[in-house]
Scaffold this motif. Sequence first.
Motif, mmCIF file in Angstrom:
data_model
loop_
_atom_site.group_PDB
_atom_site.id
_atom_site.type_symbol
_atom_site.label_atom_id
_atom_site.label_comp_id
_atom_site.label_asym_id
_atom_site.label_seq_id
_atom_site.Cartn_x
_atom_site.Cartn_y
_atom_site.Cartn_z
ATOM 1 N N ARG A 196 46.436 104.468 42.507
ATOM 2 C CA ARG A 196 46.001 104.602 43.904
ATOM 3 C C ARG A 196 44.740 105.439 43.941
ATOM 4 O O ARG A 196 44.419 106.170 43.010
ATOM 5 C CB ARG A 196 47.099 105.248 44.737
ATOM 6 C CG ARG A 196 47.580 106.510 44.121
ATOM 7 C CD ARG A 196 48.678 107.173 44.871
ATOM 8 N NE ARG A 196 48.838 108.517 44.337
ATOM 9 C CZ ARG A 196 49.411 109.497 44.968
ATOM 10 N NH1 ARG A 196 49.897 109.308 46.162
ATOM 11 N NH2 ARG A 196 49.503 110.682 44.427
ATOM 12 N N LEU A 214 41.333 106.545 41.303
ATOM 13 C CA LEU A 214 41.593 106.240 39.890
ATOM 14 C C LEU A 214 41.191 104.812 39.551
ATOM 15 O O LEU A 214 40.713 104.524 38.456
ATOM 16 C CB LEU A 214 43.071 106.464 39.559
ATOM 17 C CG LEU A 214 43.509 107.922 39.614
ATOM 18 C CD1 LEU A 214 45.003 108.047 39.416
ATOM 19 C CD2 LEU A 214 42.779 108.732 38.560
ATOM 20 N N ILE A 256 37.569 104.695 38.861
ATOM 21 C CA ILE A 256 37.212 105.228 37.537
ATOM 22 C C ILE A 256 37.409 104.145 36.470
ATOM 23 O O ILE A 256 36.546 103.917 35.616
ATOM 24 C CB ILE A 256 38.062 106.479 37.218
ATOM 25 C CG1 ILE A 256 37.701 107.615 38.183
ATOM 26 C CG2 ILE A 256 37.867 106.910 35.777
ATOM 27 C CD1 ILE A 256 38.622 108.803 38.103
ATOM 28 N N THR A 257 38.551 103.446 36.533
ATOM 29 C CA THR A 257 38.821 102.392 35.548
ATOM 30 C C THR A 257 37.784 101.279 35.678
ATOM 31 O O THR A 257 37.318 100.723 34.682
ATOM 32 C CB THR A 257 40.234 101.819 35.759
ATOM 33 O OG1 THR A 257 41.145 102.908 35.867
ATOM 34 C CG2 THR A 257 40.646 100.933 34.602
ATOM 35 N N TRP A 288 33.257 117.967 36.258
ATOM 36 C CA TRP A 288 33.177 117.798 34.800
ATOM 37 C C TRP A 288 32.940 116.337 34.427
ATOM 38 O O TRP A 288 32.266 116.046 33.441
ATOM 39 C CB TRP A 288 34.451 118.335 34.106
ATOM 40 C CG TRP A 288 35.704 117.531 34.321
ATOM 41 C CD1 TRP A 288 36.663 117.757 35.251
ATOM 42 C CD2 TRP A 288 36.143 116.381 33.579
ATOM 43 N NE1 TRP A 288 37.669 116.821 35.152
ATOM 44 C CE2 TRP A 288 37.383 115.973 34.119
ATOM 45 C CE3 TRP A 288 35.623 115.650 32.503
ATOM 46 C CZ2 TRP A 288 38.092 114.872 33.653
ATOM 47 C CZ3 TRP A 288 36.341 114.561 32.015
ATOM 48 C CH2 TRP A 288 37.557 114.178 32.588
ATOM 49 N N MET A 289 33.441 115.428 35.250
ATOM 50 C CA MET A 289 33.251 114.006 34.933
ATOM 51 C C MET A 289 31.771 113.635 34.999
ATOM 52 O O MET A 289 31.251 112.956 34.123
ATOM 53 C CB MET A 289 34.018 113.135 35.937
ATOM 54 C CG MET A 289 35.504 113.206 35.805
ATOM 55 S SD MET A 289 36.246 111.972 36.875
ATOM 56 C CE MET A 289 37.917 112.545 36.876
ATOM 57 N N VAL A 334 39.447 107.110 31.220
ATOM 58 C CA VAL A 334 40.514 106.566 32.054
ATOM 59 C C VAL A 334 41.767 107.459 32.051
ATOM 60 O O VAL A 334 42.275 107.822 33.113
ATOM 61 C CB VAL A 334 40.888 105.130 31.584
ATOM 62 C CG1 VAL A 334 42.007 104.561 32.432
ATOM 63 C CG2 VAL A 334 39.663 104.229 31.662
ATOM 64 N N TRP A 345 42.393 110.643 30.883
ATOM 65 C CA TRP A 345 42.233 112.052 31.270
ATOM 66 C C TRP A 345 42.141 112.200 32.803
ATOM 67 O O TRP A 345 42.877 113.002 33.397
ATOM 68 C CB TRP A 345 41.013 112.622 30.563
ATOM 69 C CG TRP A 345 40.923 114.125 30.512
ATOM 70 C CD1 TRP A 345 41.683 115.006 31.223
ATOM 71 C CD2 TRP A 345 40.036 114.903 29.719
ATOM 72 N NE1 TRP A 345 41.311 116.280 30.937
ATOM 73 C CE2 TRP A 345 40.307 116.252 30.009
ATOM 74 C CE3 TRP A 345 39.037 114.601 28.796
ATOM 75 C CZ2 TRP A 345 39.598 117.284 29.416
ATOM 76 C CZ3 TRP A 345 38.339 115.638 28.205
ATOM 77 C CH2 TRP A 345 38.623 116.967 28.515
ATOM 78 N N PRO A 346 41.268 111.458 33.463
ATOM 79 C CA PRO A 346 41.251 111.557 34.933
ATOM 80 C C PRO A 346 42.595 111.180 35.579
ATOM 81 O O PRO A 346 42.968 111.754 36.597
ATOM 82 C CB PRO A 346 40.166 110.563 35.341
ATOM 83 C CG PRO A 346 39.272 110.472 34.175
ATOM 84 C CD PRO A 346 40.156 110.611 32.978
ATOM 85 N N HIS A 347 43.320 110.232 34.957
ATOM 86 C CA HIS A 347 44.636 109.898 35.512
ATOM 87 C C HIS A 347 45.563 111.110 35.436
ATOM 88 O O HIS A 347 46.341 111.356 36.350
ATOM 89 C CB HIS A 347 45.259 108.722 34.739
ATOM 90 C CG HIS A 347 44.847 107.382 35.275
ATOM 91 N ND1 HIS A 347 43.548 106.924 35.221
ATOM 92 C CD2 HIS A 347 45.549 106.406 35.889
ATOM 93 C CE1 HIS A 347 43.474 105.734 35.765
ATOM 94 N NE2 HIS A 347 44.674 105.387 36.190
ATOM 95 N N GLN A 393 44.617 114.193 35.513
ATOM 96 C CA GLN A 393 44.156 115.229 36.444
ATOM 97 C C GLN A 393 44.391 114.841 37.907
ATOM 98 O O GLN A 393 44.807 115.665 38.719
ATOM 99 C CB GLN A 393 42.669 115.510 36.214
ATOM 100 C CG GLN A 393 42.172 116.658 37.085
ATOM 101 C CD GLN A 393 40.689 116.952 36.875
ATOM 102 O OE1 GLN A 393 40.038 116.351 36.039
ATOM 103 N NE2 GLN A 393 40.171 117.891 37.655
ATOM 104 N N LEU A 394 44.102 113.588 38.231
ATOM 105 C CA LEU A 394 44.099 113.200 39.652
ATOM 106 C C LEU A 394 45.309 112.349 40.051
ATOM 107 O O LEU A 394 45.526 112.100 41.229
ATOM 108 C CB LEU A 394 42.820 112.405 39.973
ATOM 109 C CG LEU A 394 41.489 113.103 39.703
ATOM 110 C CD1 LEU A 394 40.325 112.158 39.934
ATOM 111 C CD2 LEU A 394 41.343 114.326 40.600
ATOM 112 N N GLY A 395 46.060 111.891 39.039
ATOM 113 C CA GLY A 395 47.167 110.973 39.350
ATOM 114 C C GLY A 395 48.271 111.598 40.174
ATOM 115 O O GLY A 395 49.013 110.895 40.861
#
Lengths: 456, 226
Positions: A172, A175, A178-179, A245-246, B23, B25-27, B29-31
């Motif tokens: 959701r 994310l 990002i993918t 950081w991203m 993919v 790492w952000p999941h 952090q933000l998932g």
Amino acid sequence: MLAVAAWWLVVSVFMLAVASVKLNAPGFLDASCFLSYGRLQPAALNALVLGFCVPTGYTVAAWGLFVGTGARLPRKDVMLATWAVWNVGLLIGTIGILRGDGTGIEWLELPGYASRMLIVSIMIFTVWVLRSVWRGCNDRNDVRLWCCVGVLLLFPWIYGAGLLGSVYGSVRGVLSAITQAWFVQMLLVVWGGVLGLGVLRSCSAGAGAQTLASDRVERFAFWTLVLFGGVGAFQRLQGGPFPAWMIAVGNASAALCLLPIFAVLASFRSTFGEQRGLGKFVGSRAFLASAFGFYALALVLAAMSCFPSIGRVVQFTTYRQAIDMSLLAGFLVPSLLLAVHEIMPLHAGQRWPEHGMQRALLLMLAGGALIVAGLAIGGVVQGVAWNDPMVPVADVVRRTGKWLGVTTAGWVLVFCGIVWFAINVCMLIARGFPLVLWPEARAWFQADIAGKEADA
Amino acid sequence: MTSRFPFLPCFALAVAASWVVVVVWPHLQLGGLEPVTIEETGAVYPPIRSGEALVGAEIYRSLGCQYCHTRQVRPGTMGGDIARGWGKRRTVARDYIRDQPVMLGSVRFGPDLANLGCRETNAAALLLRLYKPSAIVPLSTMPSYGQLFDVRPAPRGSSDSHNPLALRMDSSANPGFEVIPRAEARALVVYLLSLKADELFLEVYPREDLQKLNSVIGMDKARALP
């Protein structure tokens, strides 16, 4: 396969040209939602990538594997059946996007019912080719062949992971964005880069009848591209609702992506330099250099936007499209056309018509240059105007409009070049028609011709 | 490039590394982001959208509005978004946790829509903008979405429609006709009016406000000391 891919190329570039016209003239073909910019643009991009780039890239990589290993494909009908499923799936998906069934995720818009067909067919094709090569290959340590294997394996991986992480999966919010960014970056910079640079390398080495100058430099370029190219996806998220950081990691990777470019540039330069010294004329040298130039330009533009002063201007403008189109229309498509230019005459047993291909390729390059220039300069103009709160929206549109007109002119030129190219492909196939059929049909044709000659 | 270098495992590892960094790492952090409760109002943010707004989100996706409009506001130091009045603050990941799919957009051929519901409260104006954008902005490059409207003769030949749903517009544009928005147009407008990303919570407070807050808390603590 290549003829169907050429058909997709013509259709998709026509749609992109129409979409570009619609940005300047919103009333153009607005009777139906089918042809609105929001549907035409994604449908065209998907058709270009999945209809031309992927099938042609796969054909080139598979051809390289079979020629390199000397293996034979046991049953061509399996391969043709998988590509038939692929093309039917893509056709259904493209119509689906035009009907409004697109997923809404940029570059991954094909509706689920179509993308499943594509994934299944590409996996069957990959497994079938690799199985055939593995059985028939004696030398499994040649890294050039592994590069072809890498190209074949990478696309199902990134396409499957992209769909799973942004469309099918229960992710959701941001994310999925990002993918999606990772998928696009891997597709254009890494998969397209490895494939396109490989094609250019083969063509330049073949044209000069020699290999490139340095094996180590080449290897360095390959690994830095694979390592930093994918992580550079974060840079696509600049200005968005993402942790700092991203963006920092993305900017660093985008800057480091210049390393492989310098390496490849050094390698190409020394190759061409030696060719010049030998007094050999390379007919497609300007074309090779231009295609590589577009790739380098895209990575330089991406690296430039790392600077905050530039980034704040070009975020959310057509500048990002300029980078993508430089990679796609300026680099990958011409590189693949060059591969088609090299491969098709070998199988059709005929030569290309005189000058026909050169003019087509020149038109495409000129068009690509206009597209990238229009989008990049238009992006800067657009960004400066959006950042000034005193400039009204209508003024921003007016200032950007003329640059979008340049882009439209570029798409028209590319379309003319591609139509020219497709006519040449048709002529080549028509001339060598009996030779591109199945062996049984070919034998029948040859026996028939021999019988007629005997009668005469 | 000919050697006994184990190419394929290294290639797979390099691609997997980029996948993990970009993919996975952000999941991690933000998932796990969840809605927050705004202390002042007790409301949960982001709010759950109504059924009609969800239908409108589907129309928004289907028409491809995100190819011309973004839905992300940059911080004041990174652009003129806040100065243009497109939002009071930058948008953050938590603003979108109820969106599936999220349609952030990547190019602005038109204004940002992250806070359209805050700056435009008139549904009729939005409907008119969808039907005839040039009526609002003369040089607009936004196409007309006339397919979302029914145009039919006005009853008894009167030039003004008595239908409460009919668009109120210059009667010279369509004399003798009334323009009735279809359910899709109304749902799209409900969705557009629901686009609000203006609530303030900890991660979106401007830095200078947080510094002021910290200094006030520090002074209070100092006063409390004996």
